[in-house]
Design an enzyme around this catalytic site. Sequence first.
Site, short mmCIF file in Angstrom:
data_model
loop_
_atom_site.label_atom_id
_atom_site.label_comp_id
_atom_site.label_asym_id
_atom_site.label_seq_id
_atom_site.Cartn_x
_atom_site.Cartn_y
_atom_site.Cartn_z
N PHE A 124 0.87 -1.18 0.00
CA PHE A 124 0.00 0.00 0.00
C PHE A 124 0.90 1.22 0.00
CE2 PHE A 124 -3.00 3.11 1.30
CZ PHE A 124 -4.28 2.60 1.14
N GLU B 59 -0.91 -7.51 5.38
CA GLU B 59 0.41 -8.16 5.52
C GLU B 59 1.42 -7.18 6.09
OE1 GLU B 59 1.70 -9.78 1.77
OE2 GLU B 59 3.77 -9.94 2.45
N1 ACO Z 1 -4.78 17.60 5.63
C1 ACO Z 1 -3.92 17.26 6.62
N2 ACO Z 1 -3.84 16.02 7.14
C2 ACO Z 1 -4.67 15.12 6.64
C3 ACO Z 1 -5.60 15.40 5.60
C4 ACO Z 1 -5.62 16.71 5.11
N3 ACO Z 1 -6.45 17.06 4.13
N4 ACO Z 1 -6.27 14.28 5.31
C5 ACO Z 1 -5.80 13.31 6.12
N5 ACO Z 1 -4.86 13.84 6.93
C6 ACO Z 1 -4.09 13.14 7.99
C7 ACO Z 1 -4.86 11.99 8.60
O1 ACO Z 1 -5.68 12.41 9.68
C8 ACO Z 1 -3.74 11.13 9.09
O2 ACO Z 1 -3.25 11.65 10.31
P1 ACO Z 1 -2.55 10.74 11.43
O3 ACO Z 1 -1.18 10.44 10.91
O4 ACO Z 1 -2.54 11.60 12.64
O5 ACO Z 1 -3.39 9.50 11.55
C9 ACO Z 1 -2.67 11.31 8.03
O6 ACO Z 1 -2.99 12.52 7.35
C10 ACO Z 1 -2.58 10.16 7.03
O7 ACO Z 1 -3.87 9.83 6.51
P2 ACO Z 1 -4.12 9.79 4.95
O8 ACO Z 1 -3.83 11.10 4.33
O9 ACO Z 1 -5.45 9.22 4.69
O10 ACO Z 1 -3.04 8.69 4.48
P3 ACO Z 1 -1.87 8.89 3.42
O11 ACO Z 1 -2.44 9.22 2.10
O12 ACO Z 1 -0.84 9.80 3.98
O13 ACO Z 1 -1.33 7.39 3.35
C11 ACO Z 1 0.31 5.75 4.03
C12 ACO Z 1 -0.78 6.75 4.49
C13 ACO Z 1 -0.28 4.77 3.05
C14 ACO Z 1 0.85 4.98 5.22
C15 ACO Z 1 1.42 6.61 3.35
O14 ACO Z 1 1.99 7.43 4.32
C16 ACO Z 1 2.50 5.79 2.67
O15 ACO Z 1 2.35 5.36 1.54
N6 ACO Z 1 3.63 5.59 3.41
C17 ACO Z 1 4.81 4.94 2.88
C18 ACO Z 1 4.60 3.47 2.56
C19 ACO Z 1 3.96 2.71 3.67
O16 ACO Z 1 4.33 2.78 4.84
N7 ACO Z 1 2.95 1.90 3.27
C20 ACO Z 1 2.27 0.98 4.16
C21 ACO Z 1 3.11 -0.23 4.35
S1 ACO Z 1 2.23 -1.55 5.08
C22 ACO Z 1 1.50 -2.32 3.76
O17 ACO Z 1 1.81 -2.06 2.62
C23 ACO Z 1 0.46 -3.36 4.04
#
Ligand code: ACO
Length: 303
Positions: free
Chosen positions: A203, A238
């Site tokens: 992801f 996973e």
């Molecule tokens: N403005 C500011 N913050 C926001 C907004 C916005 N408009 N929308 C959401 N957020 C915040 C959320 O509340 C959340 O806050 P939190 O960290 O306090 O919980 C945070 O942003 C993240 O939420 P999203 O935006 O929905 O998620 P994002 O698009 O950033 O994706 C992810 C998260 C997938 C983990 C991303 O950071 C990523 O790809 N990371 C690198 C790879 C990774 O770790 N992948 C997962 C590995 S595990 C696996 O693959 C099964």
Amino acid sequence: MSNIDEWVHNANECISIVQKNEKGDVDCEFHPTFTYSIFGDSEVLYGYKNLNIEIQYISPSMKPQLKVTCSDRLAPESGVEPTNVDKTLSKYLRDDRVPESLEPVDVRNIPVAETYSFDERKFCILKSKPSDLAAIMQYLQIFSLFFIEGGSFIDIFDPKWTIYLLYEIKEEQYCLRGYCTVYHYYKWDKTRTDGERPRISQFVIFPPFQREGHGSRLYNTIVNIFLEDPKILEFAVEDSSEAFDDLRDRCDFQRLKSMNIFTSPEFRLPLSKEWLHSQRSATKLPPRQFLRCCEIALTMKMK
Ligand code: ACO
């Protein structure tokens, strides 16, 4: 040799991933988070001054072009062999199990799972078998190494994989923002013989587009597809990361709340086994994750 630091570089800082649209305009630029599986645990590159590595992707085909530049390179007399950046990186830029002659696919023909707008920008989530998208998938595999700790290439031709691609549509151009792969395992159940337990495997939301809610959108879209499919009995994740755990907890908790699970009169300590069993099966969450969401709700109730 002059100052040694000038000849040693952190691979993650040196590598830029540049995505361009079909017109050739730069759409976004970012760095990998991990390169240890490509260049070794230290993620260090030796033997060049002012090293700059650019991997240019043309969206939507995502065919990469590698451009390596430096201002100087260590001479053979130095006794240090410079890292062979071109050769090492090229091995991972495409999956060589995919025939090179494969015709590019038109993303506009991939089934749409979801569309949404954010800040007056348009996004869509497309769903496909990786094998049907092998022409694109062969180039995406490296992103799992770049962004997921312990990430690896998947077998594109295994029919049990599904991929969800997140694109931003900018002036009719499809620009990739992230993706998720899911592996559909068989799950035995006494009520049906075709039960499945899909597992979210990889992801990724590209760094410039993180924290805008796209990860949550992508996850919720996938989970809604799981919930609507009677073959899917439960779904798992996973080797999650801390950031993904947070996203998952937040999304699962909100979904359970909207299903009124926490307002049921039976939602009080001690939770009965029968209640846990009957409520969990409707959510398709694995037992541990369902309990985790209940714990969060109970903690909030006590505050
Ligand atoms: N403005 C500011 N913050 C926001 C907004 C916005 N408009 N929308 C959401 N957020 C915040 C959320 O509340 C959340 O806050 P939190 O960290 O306090 O919980 C945070 O942003 C993240 O939420 P999203 O935006 O929905 O998620 P994002 O698009 O950033 O994706 C992810 C998260 C997938 C983990 C991303 O950071 C990523 O790809 N990371 C690198 C790879 C990774 O770790 N992948 C997962 C590995 S595990 C696996 O693959 C099964």
